[in-house]
Design a protein around this motif. Structure first.
Motif, mmCIF file in Angstrom:
data_model
loop_
_atom_site.group_PDB
_atom_site.id
_atom_site.type_symbol
_atom_site.label_atom_id
_atom_site.label_comp_id
_atom_site.label_asym_id
_atom_site.label_seq_id
_atom_site.Cartn_x
_atom_site.Cartn_y
_atom_site.Cartn_z
ATOM 1 N N ALA A 332 55.478 -3.347 -8.944
ATOM 2 C CA ALA A 332 54.998 -4.028 -10.138
ATOM 3 C C ALA A 332 54.720 -3.034 -11.259
ATOM 4 C CB ALA A 332 53.748 -4.831 -9.817
ATOM 5 N N VAL A 333 55.194 -3.370 -12.449
ATOM 6 C CA VAL A 333 54.937 -2.542 -13.628
ATOM 7 C C VAL A 333 53.509 -2.795 -14.107
ATOM 8 C CG1 VAL A 333 55.572 -2.143 -16.036
ATOM 9 C CG2 VAL A 333 57.351 -2.509 -14.315
ATOM 10 N N ILE A 334 52.758 -1.722 -14.335
ATOM 11 C CA ILE A 334 51.390 -1.849 -14.816
ATOM 12 C C ILE A 334 51.397 -1.880 -16.342
ATOM 13 C CG2 ILE A 334 49.128 -0.746 -14.938
ATOM 14 C CD1 ILE A 334 49.649 0.405 -12.169
ATOM 15 N N ILE A 335 50.898 -2.959 -16.906
ATOM 16 C CA ILE A 335 50.816 -3.120 -18.364
ATOM 17 C C ILE A 335 49.338 -3.110 -18.734
ATOM 18 C CG2 ILE A 335 51.434 -4.563 -20.335
ATOM 19 C CD1 ILE A 335 53.612 -5.802 -18.596
ATOM 20 N N PRO A 336 48.831 -2.008 -19.291
ATOM 21 C CA PRO A 336 47.398 -1.891 -19.556
ATOM 22 C C PRO A 336 46.974 -2.550 -20.864
ATOM 23 C CG PRO A 336 48.489 0.153 -20.138
ATOM 24 C CD PRO A 336 49.561 -0.766 -19.610
#
Length: 355
Positions: A332-336
């Motif tokens: 999963a790509v972490i989008i902060p």
């Protein structure tokens, strides 16, 4: 020390004799390109007109919209439908709302440009199309040279009952897809250059973690088939592919698979396009060439016109894909950030969301 001076004197005259080589490349002829398909599914349908350079579309700025044209669709019973150009997306012409092609009718696209030139397509017959009985999904992994992690995606496999009383030529496309987008607003960190004094400390946001993002995935391959080997039989055929980018299959993704019954001539055109786009890039590949479609100039029959106007019977089936049903997904790509800050994302699901 004397040797160094000798070497320097030998090099300087050689460098001084090198002149820049200027390559003069003639600009290619700008060709009219027609892209558009009308189907039996009611709705606003579109035709796109552009001018395309003979060197191809990889050169930015050489694809120009063709505006202010008169664009009409005429059927074999003499009915004429006028299309209207988009005021913002120039070169795109729309049918009226709820327009739909009719099975058994033939349609012709006719175009008149502002300079008076007239173009027409050859007639396209609309054939009936069987329903999609079911859609299976299969994870496909693609090894990437020099990369440790493989690319992957979900292949859509359509199950159909092919009719035995006609030869069918199938074409599949995926429509807009909507998926649950998850982000990490608790990790939000503003640009340190905008702080005084500069700091990289997180400033968590209160909302929001879950949004719904809708996007048109575009063409990820051309999926075609003819029923030579399964005429009149129940069969399963690869009909689409959605790449896993680390965001789409974190939880649930919804997409619509469109199945069209196209003419034999349209099938031939798309097969040639498919062959050209899937070459491996080696020295043994045939050189790219302009593929003639079904559009002709009434003023100059020798003029090359690119693209194809298609008319097709169409059926649509919706599928929800759950991450838990897949045997592999990308990390999963972490989008902060707040998920609402992501382009195309909204907090509420579509009104017809029903996984």
């Amino acid at each position: 020390m004397l040797k160094k001076y000798i070497y320097l004197l030998l090099i300087l005259p050689l460098a001084a004799c090198i002149d820049p080589y200027v390559v003069n490349v003639e600009s290619g002829e700008q060709l009219l390109t027609v892209e558009g398909t009308i189907t039996t599914t009611p709705g606003v349908q579109s035709i796109r007109l552009t001018r395309s350079d003979t060197y191809g579309s990889i050169f930015e700025g050489l694809i120009r919209p063709v505006s202010n044209a008169t664009v009409v669709i005429r059927d074999d019973q003499g009915k004429v439908i006028f299309l209207t150009e988009d005021t913002e997306d120039r070169g795109v012409y729309y049918t009226p709302e709820n327009f739909a092609a009719v099975v058994g009718r033939s349609y012709t696209l006719q175009i008149q440009l502002v300079d008076g030139k007239v173009y027409t397509s050859l007639p396209e017959l609309v054939n009936s199309v069987p329903e999609i009985k079911n859609i299976d999904v299969k994870v496909v992994k693609i090894a990437v040279e020099g990369e440790v992690l493989e690319r992957s995606g979900v292949q859509l496999i359509a199950e159909i009952e092919d009719p035995s009383d006609q030869n069918n030529f199938y074409y599949w496309r995926t429509d807009q897809s909507t998926y649950i987008l998850k982000t990490r607003p608790d990790l939000y960190t503003p640009n340190p250059n905008l702080r005084n004094p500069p700091s990289r400390e997180p400033e968590p946001k209160d909302c929001c973690i879950v949004c719904f993002k809708t996007e048109l995935l575009g063409s990820q391959g051309i999926y075609l088939e003819k029923d030579d080997i399964f005429n009149g039989l129940n069969t399963k055929v690869a009909a689409g592919f959605i790449e896993d980018d680390g965001k789409r299959f974190v939880e649930t993704l919804r997409t619509d698979l469109r199945q069209m019954s196209i003419s034999q001539e349209a099938y031939r055109f798309l097969r040639l396009v498919k062959q050209q786009t899937e070459v491996s890039g080696s020295v043994f590949d045939p050189p790219p060439a302009n593929i003639r479609g079904n559009m002709i100039s009434l003023d100059d029959p020798e003029e090359v016109v690119l693209g194809y106007f298609m008319a097709a019977g169409e059926t649509v089936k919706r599928i929800y894909i759950q991450a838990e049903d897949l045997d592999f997904t990308q990390p999963a790509v972490i989008i902060p950030d707040d998920c609402r800050e992501i382009e195309g994302a909204q907090l509420n699901p579509p009104v017809d969301w029903n996984p």
